[in-house]
Design a protein around this motif. Structure first.
Motif, PDB file in Angstrom:
ATOM      1  N   GLY A  32       0.807  -1.216   0.000  1.00  0.00           N
ATOM      2  CA  GLY A  32       0.000   0.000   0.000  1.00  0.00           C
ATOM      3  C   GLY A  32       0.836   1.259   0.000  1.00  0.00           C
ATOM      4  N   LEU A  33       2.147   1.111  -0.187  1.00  0.00           N
ATOM      5  CA  LEU A  33       3.084   2.227  -0.081  1.00  0.00           C
ATOM      6  C   LEU A  33       2.721   3.425  -0.961  1.00  0.00           C
ATOM      7  CD1 LEU A  33       5.669   2.399   1.685  1.00  0.00           C
ATOM      8  CD2 LEU A  33       6.995   1.932  -0.370  1.00  0.00           C
ATOM      9  N   PRO A  34       2.437   3.247  -2.246  1.00  0.00           N
ATOM     10  CA  PRO A  34       2.150   4.418  -3.085  1.00  0.00           C
ATOM     11  C   PRO A  34       0.948   5.216  -2.609  1.00  0.00           C
ATOM     12  CG  PRO A  34       2.548   2.476  -4.430  1.00  0.00           C
ATOM     13  CD  PRO A  34       2.405   1.998  -3.015  1.00  0.00           C
ATOM     14  N   ILE A  35      -0.063   4.505  -2.074  1.00  0.00           N
ATOM     15  CA  ILE A  35      -1.269   5.183  -1.602  1.00  0.00           C
ATOM     16  C   ILE A  35      -1.012   5.835  -0.246  1.00  0.00           C
ATOM     17  CG2 ILE A  35      -3.701   4.867  -0.996  1.00  0.00           C
ATOM     18  CD1 ILE A  35      -3.705   2.388  -2.812  1.00  0.00           C
ATOM     19  N   ALA A  36      -0.372   5.088   0.645  1.00  0.00           N
ATOM     20  CA  ALA A  36      -0.169   5.587   2.007  1.00  0.00           C
ATOM     21  C   ALA A  36       0.789   6.760   2.070  1.00  0.00           C
ATOM     22  CB  ALA A  36       0.343   4.446   2.895  1.00  0.00           C
ATOM     23  N   ARG A  37       1.775   6.791   1.192  1.00  0.00           N
ATOM     24  CA  ARG A  37       2.805   7.832   1.264  1.00  0.00           C
ATOM     25  C   ARG A  37       2.748   8.826   0.098  1.00  0.00           C
ATOM     26  NH1 ARG A  37       8.351   4.709   3.235  1.00  0.00           N
ATOM     27  NH2 ARG A  37       7.449   3.628   5.045  1.00  0.00           N
ATOM     28  N   ASP A  38       1.645   8.851  -0.610  1.00  0.00           N
ATOM     29  CA  ASP A  38       1.501   9.783  -1.739  1.00  0.00           C
ATOM     30  C   ASP A  38       2.642   9.654  -2.738  1.00  0.00           C
ATOM     31  OD1 ASP A  38      -0.871  10.731  -0.834  1.00  0.00           O
ATOM     32  OD2 ASP A  38      -0.147  12.707  -0.239  1.00  0.00           O
ATOM     33  N   MET A  39       3.072   8.413  -2.995  1.00  0.00           N
ATOM     34  CA  MET A  39       4.170   8.195  -3.932  1.00  0.00           C
ATOM     35  C   MET A  39       3.698   8.195  -5.382  1.00  0.00           C
ATOM     36  SD  MET A  39       6.380   5.304  -1.913  1.00  0.00           S
ATOM     37  CE  MET A  39       7.513   5.137  -3.286  1.00  0.00           C
ATOM     38  N   CYS A  40       2.394   8.204  -5.581  1.00  0.00           N
ATOM     39  CA  CYS A  40       1.845   8.298  -6.936  1.00  0.00           C
ATOM     40  C   CYS A  40       0.751   9.355  -6.930  1.00  0.00           C
ATOM     41  CB  CYS A  40       1.297   6.949  -7.396  1.00  0.00           C
ATOM     42  SG  CYS A  40      -0.099   6.335  -6.414  1.00  0.00           S
ATOM     43  N   GLN A  41       0.384   9.818  -8.124  1.00  0.00           N
ATOM     44  CA  GLN A  41      -0.710  10.773  -8.195  1.00  0.00           C
ATOM     45  C   GLN A  41      -2.070  10.094  -8.295  1.00  0.00           C
ATOM     46  OE1 GLN A  41       1.899  10.987 -10.481  1.00  0.00           O
ATOM     47  NE2 GLN A  41       2.685  13.077 -10.497  1.00  0.00           N
ATOM     48  N   LYS A  42      -2.072   8.912  -8.916  1.00  0.00           N
ATOM     49  CA  LYS A  42      -3.355   8.248  -9.092  1.00  0.00           C
ATOM     50  C   LYS A  42      -3.187   6.741  -9.196  1.00  0.00           C
ATOM     51  CE  LYS A  42      -3.299   9.553 -14.035  1.00  0.00           C
ATOM     52  NZ  LYS A  42      -3.959  10.423 -15.038  1.00  0.00           N
ATOM     53  N   VAL A  43      -4.302   6.064  -8.999  1.00  0.00           N
ATOM     54  CA  VAL A  43      -4.356   4.608  -8.994  1.00  0.00           C
ATOM     55  C   VAL A  43      -5.297   4.150 -10.101  1.00  0.00           C
ATOM     56  CG1 VAL A  43      -5.294   2.643  -7.700  1.00  0.00           C
ATOM     57  CG2 VAL A  43      -3.794   4.280  -6.556  1.00  0.00           C
ATOM     58  N   ILE A  44      -4.937   3.047 -10.748  1.00  0.00           N
ATOM     59  CA  ILE A  44      -5.815   2.393 -11.713  1.00  0.00           C
ATOM     60  C   ILE A  44      -6.030   0.963 -11.249  1.00  0.00           C
ATOM     61  CG2 ILE A  44      -5.983   1.502 -14.079  1.00  0.00           C
ATOM     62  CD1 ILE A  44      -4.419   3.989 -14.969  1.00  0.00           C
ATOM     63  N   VAL A  45      -7.262   0.496 -11.290  1.00  0.00           N
ATOM     64  CA  VAL A  45      -7.554  -0.888 -10.903  1.00  0.00           C
ATOM     65  C   VAL A  45      -7.870  -1.700 -12.159  1.00  0.00           C
ATOM     66  CG1 VAL A  45      -8.305  -0.422  -8.561  1.00  0.00           C
ATOM     67  CG2 VAL A  45      -9.950  -0.254 -10.409  1.00  0.00           C
ATOM     68  N   VAL A  46      -7.386  -2.926 -12.176  1.00  0.00           N
ATOM     69  CA  VAL A  46      -7.672  -3.864 -13.264  1.00  0.00           C
ATOM     70  C   VAL A  46      -8.588  -4.945 -12.701  1.00  0.00           C
ATOM     71  CG1 VAL A  46      -6.730  -5.503 -14.929  1.00  0.00           C
ATOM     72  CG2 VAL A  46      -5.456  -3.422 -14.377  1.00  0.00           C
ATOM     73  N   GLY A  47      -9.699  -5.172 -13.347  1.00  0.00           N
ATOM     74  CA  GLY A  47     -10.642  -6.169 -12.868  1.00  0.00           C
ATOM     75  C   GLY A  47     -11.337  -6.853 -14.025  1.00  0.00           C
ATOM     76  N   SER A  48     -12.259  -7.733 -13.685  1.00  0.00           N
ATOM     77  CA  SER A  48     -13.022  -8.459 -14.690  1.00  0.00           C
ATOM     78  C   SER A  48     -14.435  -8.630 -14.164  1.00  0.00           C
ATOM     79  CB  SER A  48     -12.359  -9.812 -14.970  1.00  0.00           C
ATOM     80  OG  SER A  48     -12.956 -10.447 -16.089  1.00  0.00           O
ATOM     81  N   ASN A  49     -15.253  -9.357 -14.892  1.00  0.00           N
ATOM     82  CA  ASN A  49     -16.643  -9.550 -14.481  1.00  0.00           C
ATOM     83  C   ASN A  49     -16.780 -10.735 -13.530  1.00  0.00           C
ATOM     84  OD1 ASN A  49     -17.804  -7.424 -16.118  1.00  0.00           O
ATOM     85  ND2 ASN A  49     -17.367  -8.714 -17.889  1.00  0.00           N
ATOM     86  N   ASP A  50     -15.961 -10.749 -12.496  1.00  0.00           N
ATOM     87  CA  ASP A  50     -16.055 -11.812 -11.501  1.00  0.00           C
ATOM     88  C   ASP A  50     -15.943 -11.198 -10.112  1.00  0.00           C
ATOM     89  OD1 ASP A  50     -13.122 -12.466 -10.288  1.00  0.00           O
ATOM     90  OD2 ASP A  50     -12.957 -11.802 -12.371  1.00  0.00           O
ATOM     91  N   LEU A  51     -16.519 -11.861  -9.144  1.00  0.00           N
ATOM     92  CA  LEU A  51     -16.623 -11.315  -7.791  1.00  0.00           C
ATOM     93  C   LEU A  51     -15.263 -11.084  -7.149  1.00  0.00           C
ATOM     94  CD1 LEU A  51     -18.288 -10.463  -5.351  1.00  0.00           C
ATOM     95  CD2 LEU A  51     -18.434 -12.874  -4.684  1.00  0.00           C
ATOM     96  N   GLN A  52     -14.332 -12.040  -7.297  1.00  0.00           N
ATOM     97  CA  GLN A  52     -13.060 -11.929  -6.592  1.00  0.00           C
ATOM     98  C   GLN A  52     -12.234 -10.735  -7.067  1.00  0.00           C
ATOM     99  OE1 GLN A  52     -12.261 -13.619  -3.868  1.00  0.00           O
ATOM    100  NE2 GLN A  52     -14.282 -14.537  -4.069  1.00  0.00           N
ATOM    101  N   SER A  53     -12.181 -10.502  -8.374  1.00  0.00           N
ATOM    102  CA  SER A  53     -11.395  -9.372  -8.863  1.00  0.00           C
ATOM    103  C   SER A  53     -12.038  -8.046  -8.461  1.00  0.00           C
ATOM    104  CB  SER A  53     -11.217  -9.440 -10.380  1.00  0.00           C
ATOM    105  OG  SER A  53     -12.414  -9.142 -11.062  1.00  0.00           O
ATOM    106  N   LEU A  54     -13.370  -7.997  -8.428  1.00  0.00           N
ATOM    107  CA  LEU A  54     -14.051  -6.766  -8.022  1.00  0.00           C
ATOM    108  C   LEU A  54     -13.955  -6.569  -6.511  1.00  0.00           C
ATOM    109  CD1 LEU A  54     -17.213  -6.784 -10.320  1.00  0.00           C
ATOM    110  CD2 LEU A  54     -14.976  -5.700 -10.673  1.00  0.00           C
ATOM    111  N   TYR A  55     -13.871  -7.661  -5.761  1.00  0.00           N
ATOM    112  CA  TYR A  55     -13.633  -7.560  -4.319  1.00  0.00           C
ATOM    113  C   TYR A  55     -12.287  -6.879  -4.063  1.00  0.00           C
ATOM    114  CZ  TYR A  55     -12.737  -9.001   0.509  1.00  0.00           C
ATOM    115  OH  TYR A  55     -12.431  -9.016   1.848  1.00  0.00           O
ATOM    116  N   VAL A  56     -11.259  -7.292  -4.817  1.00  0.00           N
ATOM    117  CA  VAL A  56      -9.937  -6.677  -4.686  1.00  0.00           C
ATOM    118  C   VAL A  56      -9.991  -5.212  -5.116  1.00  0.00           C
ATOM    119  CG1 VAL A  56      -7.571  -6.688  -5.581  1.00  0.00           C
ATOM    120  CG2 VAL A  56      -8.673  -8.849  -4.931  1.00  0.00           C
TER     121      VAL A  56
END
Length: 336
Positions: A172-196
């Motif tokens: 979680g380093l980039p989010i917790a320490r503002d090491m990035c400007q933005k986040v992109i999530v990769v997912g699919s049409n399944d419950l587990q990937s959307l849970y993540v």
């Protein structure tokens, strides 16, 4: 001398200062186009969902458009760059650092960073199974990158590939320490990937409340079969769909052979051209994570078992029999 055990006088200057600090609202999320010369973007997703595939093709496409791109694999599997380099393993920062340290040498950029057709890439790596903490390996890797001058490198984009299933601190380093400007999530049409994906949105929102500045730029739907759950999730949490990569056999076959499919001008080139544009221009937004019930609500009941009733277990169930006599501790006195 101030003691942490000593009570604070509510009328004291210290108490007033603490109340004033607590009353300050977090800085609103930035919703305009990033102004920094280098966009640092962290990509998260469930293991095996296709982050490495997406990033290899995205970074290659960006480089062919004249952008200077650095791809950093932050997954202990160290497979982010395998597609980019035709299946060849890239020496990781962790293993290279260990070998150099034993030999009394310093790590140089050429030891850990490699390039192909304009894309620069490296792998942080991680410890062997049972021999260390993957999150700590990520932290060590970034500490070494800073020593190598990470903040002085002149890239247009730095893309960080993070495993979203793991929730320990290093990932979680980039989010917790503002090491990035933005986040992109990769997912699919399944419950587990959307849970993540939902967990990542929750992490972003948590650190926003603590004063962080990272937002979610959007979602890439990989292996899209058209059922629509990922799109419904993105709409529910308030993030855009940056691209929908179809579940196509041509993509699957070429990826299995370590072929880049995102070349400009090729069959899938326009898809990655648009993804490159969207990744670069999408502003970071503050998501609204879903509850577990709301997440399940995106799927048909028969698919996730929403009709299941939770039946409480009994003590007799746990013991395996029904004639279990529980002795009483009550003291009975005989009367004369």
């Amino acid at each position: 001398m101030f003691s942490i055990d000593a009570p604070i006088d509510p009328s004291s200057a210290l108490a007033k200062r603490l109340r004033a600090e607590a009353a300050i609202e977090p800085t609103p999320v930035v919703t305009t186009e990033p102004t920094k010369d280098t966009q640092i973007i962290a990509i998260y997703g469930k293991g095996g969902i296709g982050k490495s595939f997406t990033l290899a093709n995205l970074s290659y496409n960006m480089a062919q458009q004249g952008k200077k791109v650095l791809l950093i694999g932050c997954d202990p599997k160290s497979d982010t760059t395998s597609l980019l380099f035709g299946g060849r393993a890239c020496p990781t920062i962790i293993e290279t650092s260990s070998k150099k340290k034993l030999a009394g040498d310093e790590v140089k950029i050429g030891d850990v960073c490699f390039k192909r057709d304009g894309v620069f890439a490296m792998e942080l790596g991680g410890p062997e199974v049972g021999r260390g903490c993957g999150g700590r390996g990520i932290i060590h890797g970034f500490e070494l990158l800073e020593k190598l001058g990470f903040h002085e490198w002149g890239f247009d984009y730095v893309l960080l590939d993070f495993l979203g299933d793991v929730v320990c601190g290093g990932f979680g380093l980039p989010i917790a320490r503002d090491m990035c400007q933005k986040v992109i999530v990769v997912g699919s049409n399944d419950l587990q990937s959307l849970y993540v994906a939902n967990n990542v949105c929750s992490a972003v929102e948590y650190f926003r409340k603590l004063g962080g500045n990272v937002g979610v730029a959007g979602m890439v739907v990989n292996k899209d079969d058209g059922t629509g759950e990922a799109a419904a999730f993105a709409e529910a949490v308030g993030i855009p769909i940056l691209a929908a990569i179809p579940a196509d056999d041509d993509i699957r076959r070429k990826s299995a052979n370590y072929e880049i499919v995102g070349r400009p001008g090729d069959r899938w080139g326009p898809l990655f051209d648009q993804l490159s544009l969207n990744v670069g221009t999408a502003p970071p937004v503050r998501p609204t994570p879903l509850s577990q019930d709301a997440l399940l609500g995106l799927f048909a009941g028969e698919a996730v078992g929403r009709g299941v009733v939770l039946e409480p277990a009994s003590f007799e169930d746990m013991c395996g029999r029904t004639d279990f006599a529980k002795p009483s501790l009550e003291v009975v006195y005989e009367t004369v």
